[in-house]
Design a protein around this motif. Sequence first.
Motif, PDB file in Angstrom:
ATOM      1  N   LYS A 222      29.194  41.391  39.533  1.00  0.00           N
ATOM      2  CA  LYS A 222      30.533  40.862  39.774  1.00  0.00           C
ATOM      3  C   LYS A 222      31.165  40.373  38.469  1.00  0.00           C
ATOM      4  N   LEU A 223      30.354  39.718  37.637  1.00  0.00           N
ATOM      5  CA  LEU A 223      30.851  39.283  36.333  1.00  0.00           C
ATOM      6  C   LEU A 223      31.165  40.494  35.458  1.00  0.00           C
ATOM      7  N   ARG A 224      30.338  41.487  35.532  1.00  0.00           N
ATOM      8  CA  ARG A 224      30.555  42.707  34.748  1.00  0.00           C
ATOM      9  C   ARG A 224      31.892  43.345  35.104  1.00  0.00           C
ATOM     10  N   ALA A 225      32.197  43.390  36.413  1.00  0.00           N
ATOM     11  CA  ALA A 225      33.436  44.017  36.866  1.00  0.00           C
ATOM     12  C   ALA A 225      34.670  43.229  36.432  1.00  0.00           C
ATOM     13  N   GLN A 226      34.510  41.922  36.242  1.00  0.00           N
ATOM     14  CA  GLN A 226      35.648  41.062  35.904  1.00  0.00           C
ATOM     15  C   GLN A 226      35.901  40.949  34.402  1.00  0.00           C
ATOM     16  N   THR A 227      34.932  41.395  33.594  1.00  0.00           N
ATOM     17  CA  THR A 227      35.004  41.180  32.149  1.00  0.00           C
ATOM     18  C   THR A 227      35.527  42.430  31.454  1.00  0.00           C
ATOM     19  N   ALA A 231      35.333  41.118  25.099  1.00  0.00           N
ATOM     20  CA  ALA A 231      34.252  40.410  25.795  1.00  0.00           C
ATOM     21  C   ALA A 231      33.449  41.375  26.664  1.00  0.00           C
ATOM     22  N   GLY A 232      34.145  42.295  27.325  1.00  0.00           N
ATOM     23  CA  GLY A 232      33.458  43.279  28.154  1.00  0.00           C
ATOM     24  C   GLY A 232      32.565  44.184  27.332  1.00  0.00           C
ATOM     25  N   LEU A 233      33.036  44.578  26.162  1.00  0.00           N
ATOM     26  CA  LEU A 233      32.237  45.412  25.268  1.00  0.00           C
ATOM     27  C   LEU A 233      30.985  44.671  24.822  1.00  0.00           C
ATOM     28  N   ALA A 234      31.152  43.407  24.447  1.00  0.00           N
ATOM     29  CA  ALA A 234      30.001  42.599  24.028  1.00  0.00           C
ATOM     30  C   ALA A 234      29.021  42.411  25.167  1.00  0.00           C
TER      31      ALA A 234
END
Length: 380
Positions: A222-227, A231-234
Amino acid sequence: MQYKRISADCHLDMIWLPPDLFTSEASGDLKERMPFVSEGPNGKEWVARNGASFGLIAGVGSAGRKYEPGKQHRADRMAETGLYDAGLNGVRRPGDPDLRAQELDKDGVDAEVIYGVLAAAAKLEDAGASAEMLRIYNSFIIDFCKRHPQRMIGLACLPFGDIPAAVKEVHRVAKLGVKGVELSCSWNMTPMWHPMWDPLWAAIDETQLPLHFHTFPSVDPKLRAQTTGAAGLAMRYSSICMFQMTLGHILTALMGAAVFERFPRFRVVFGESGIGWLPYLIDRMDNEYLDQYRDIKMKLLPSEYWRRQCRATFQYDRIGTKLIEDMGVETLMWGSDYPHPDGIWPDSSEYIAKQFGHLPDDVTHKITCENAGKFYGLMN
């Protein structure tokens, strides 16, 4: 059959399965709750009526993402063989046993262990439908492997989050002659030190089917989908570097619950776990047990249970091949990870030479062939 190379970690994901597999085989009202293929904005996609997506037909990896040239070297290498284009034209090379055998030949692999649909069934968020979906897949993969029984070993998938159903399925597939079972992992599963799992461990012990775990995300989905953005790349970089070590949670939980002591015929394989991190954890388990956890009451040290009842697979682990003595050569099994882009198909010979070149030939043979052959009953 003479074996020279056996891959102990390959895959058959939903994106390569017959499009009507689940809807045609489900019973009664469960048909409406099964995954199916629908036309989406990026092409044909496996979906379910609860809004879940299981990936694009002929997509990349277990998630079935759209192939983007130049984004990932290994995906590009697989694309060069026509894998994705063929799939888009209805030729499912990983999902046809005869075509799959040709894929093994391209890579110099004589036999393989096939992991299944992993945690896909959990996306249905419906225990009854998930159990039915996995029952259908298990019957399919058993029939699939009958086409080349000396070359293909399909693992049966156990229902996630429903232990009685998992126990029932263990006994069903054992009667059908399957050589191993797989339990999907999840970010939010009940930890395996909990006694609620004991009925499943007992079933595994009774049937003597090895239990397999495969890697699962190190970041909450869920966090992955929201980032997004930088930040998502990191986050994705951190996750891909760490995800194999998530299996340390399962190994230490099983050890702390004395599962290997209480169920001596219980065997476990950690699929695509990598091995470079294992010597530290094995040593740590020994030290902590001797220092302050002898109340767990095990007759052997954790490292001894590891060697007696555990196996790990890896495709390319340069560090791990320097630490073999600390794990035991008999516990290690190489795999190509076909057709996932983390894997090394169709270049396994090149990667084997890179990481095993410093080892004696007999050690390389054990890890790339003999250990898996004996573990799964292909070799004496």
